[in-house]
Design a protein around this motif. Sequence first.
Motif, PDB file in Angstrom:
ATOM      1  N   UNK A 130       0.821  -1.207   0.000  1.00 38.46           N
ATOM      2  CA  UNK A 130       0.000   0.000   0.000  1.00 38.46           C
ATOM      3  C   UNK A 130       0.855   1.257   0.000  1.00 38.46           C
ATOM      4  N   UNK A 131       1.861   1.309   0.871  1.00 38.02           N
ATOM      5  CA  UNK A 131       2.656   2.511   1.039  1.00 38.02           C
ATOM      6  C   UNK A 131       3.998   2.339   0.336  1.00 38.02           C
ATOM      7  N   UNK A 132       4.321   3.285  -0.506  1.00 43.46           N
ATOM      8  CA  UNK A 132       5.579   3.228  -1.245  1.00 43.46           C
ATOM      9  C   UNK A 132       6.164   4.629  -1.336  1.00 43.46           C
ATOM     10  N   UNK A 133       7.456   4.682  -1.648  1.00 44.30           N
ATOM     11  CA  UNK A 133       8.153   5.941  -1.892  1.00 44.30           C
ATOM     12  C   UNK A 133       7.966   6.906  -0.722  1.00 44.30           C
ATOM     13  N   UNK A 134       8.407   6.487   0.463  1.00 49.02           N
ATOM     14  CA  UNK A 134       8.294   7.334   1.650  1.00 49.02           C
ATOM     15  C   UNK A 134       9.376   8.412   1.597  1.00 49.02           C
TER      16      UNK A 134
END
Length: 571
Positions: free
Chosen positions: A126-130
């Motif tokens: 779900x979460x990418x490229x923080x």
Amino acid sequence: MEFSHVGDVLHPSPDDVEAAVRAAGTNTGEEVLEAARRKKMSFVRRQLAPEASRRVDAALSEEFIGAPGWRVEVVQARQVCGGPLWCVSSGGKGLVACGGSDGVVRVATLGTFERAERWRLNRDSALSDVQLLEGHEGAVFDCAFSRAEDKKKTTLVTVSADATARLWTGWEGDPRLSPGLIFAHGQGVCCCAWLGGESFVTGGFDRNIRVWHIPDRKATAWAHLNDAVTAVGCRASDGPGAPARLGVGTRGGQVFVYKSRDHTHVECDEMVLGTMRSGAFNEAERCGAAGIRAHSNALQGIVAGSAKPKKKGGGFFSKLFKPRKKTADLQAESEARAAEFLSGTDEDTKVEEQDTDSEGDDSSEDGDLQEIEQTDKVASVESVKYRASSISFPREDGLLCCANNGEPALYDAMNPQKDAQTTFRGGVRSVVGCGVSADETGTFCVGGSETGQILAWRLPDVGTSKPEALPLEIDVKARNARIAAVTAVAFVPSESASATLDAKVLKATYDNTGACLIVATDYSGRLLVAQREPGDAHAEGVDTLPTPPPSATKAKKKRPSLPGQAYVEEE
């Protein structure tokens, strides 16, 4: 990632938080419903008349709004911080921002999913490229994405204990945000909200709310209160001639509603009396809610309700024969206090450019503002016992407020001085400041609990007579977490949700795309993404209450307690 947090000016130490949460109990939806059932029917009637229990359940269904009939699953829980996260905001283009105790703002991108099943998303994707946005020198208390309809530009505002509000800007084709302007305050900044596409509002420990206009690069309107501002929410104008509305909450639990015709005007409108704790009404009367309109050449506006508390002393006759001041003298004093406040605000208000080469390296001249005394202090439990944690306007006629040691409540935005229309039961909110937020359509709202749950409620329809709502509880406790509090929760806007999921499938399965994805943060430093099941896969349900489980006791006959009473058999 090792946990490191000792408390800050807005949040007590972990030891105090743990003790307060333990003392508060659990307060689950089942406990709330059972307490209401016990209040309506005595123990004897429950034991001797099972049919009375059914009648009581039917009566309760007329008083409580049933919980949403959702099924929600956590898609991903990602550890992004070594301390607590205090805020989360979701904007367009699938961006999710969060900030916490270490002063670093994290901005993640919601990825585009391929469905593994009919409605469930693939986990751990779900979460990418923080992205890490560094520059704040204190804990980040709040963040907000602009809701302006500008597809080429994304703007994020963050506020911190270092007495600054910072703007971060991203452009079309590049999801990464770059530093922009710095808006300096006199003391720590606790909250922020967007008033329009080019104006936003901040509030903090200097007891002021400021309306900042980005093209003018300065604060164009102020309001002064008697306590630190810990929550602010805005609703843009609903049409030509209609003013925008601001909700302002203080550390003492007082809530006020302001009107704003434009970015140069703010005026106190109403006091939300239902949020007043016992003994706080007199404090609110002396709040000094100053409405000041600033121009380059002259000061226009008056101070509304800014009378100072009367000094003690003097006998009865001295008060009886004391000459009254003329209206002109009172007006002159009011304008003098407004001018004094405005001059002091100008000294504490500075705007500067963020240096992209040396992130957060401010010059010594302006850096002195950030070295405030309150940054080094740790809040006590008593100082934040009643603080307002969140304020929002889910729709034109609603004002949604939440504070510590209280239940979230929905008030009539046009008549906020009346009692709350609906109280949202369940969850624990003692010292952390778990707020609530609503979806775009004003149909549902979500909030956090210090016991480790995400809570979802159904907002009442206009004109409903049901005074309380039961929650849907989603357990998201972290393993081996000392404190499992969910600190902030928000819905992902429909624009981002549609970009994240397959838009064609969304139209066929979700009745409300603005309430299908939920983002949250917790005390252990995790950023969470949750997805609810579509309406066709699992019916949302109606406003009915869960039926109590059947009794586990064996059937037995009891002697009649009154002459002529028949035997009652319990199943």
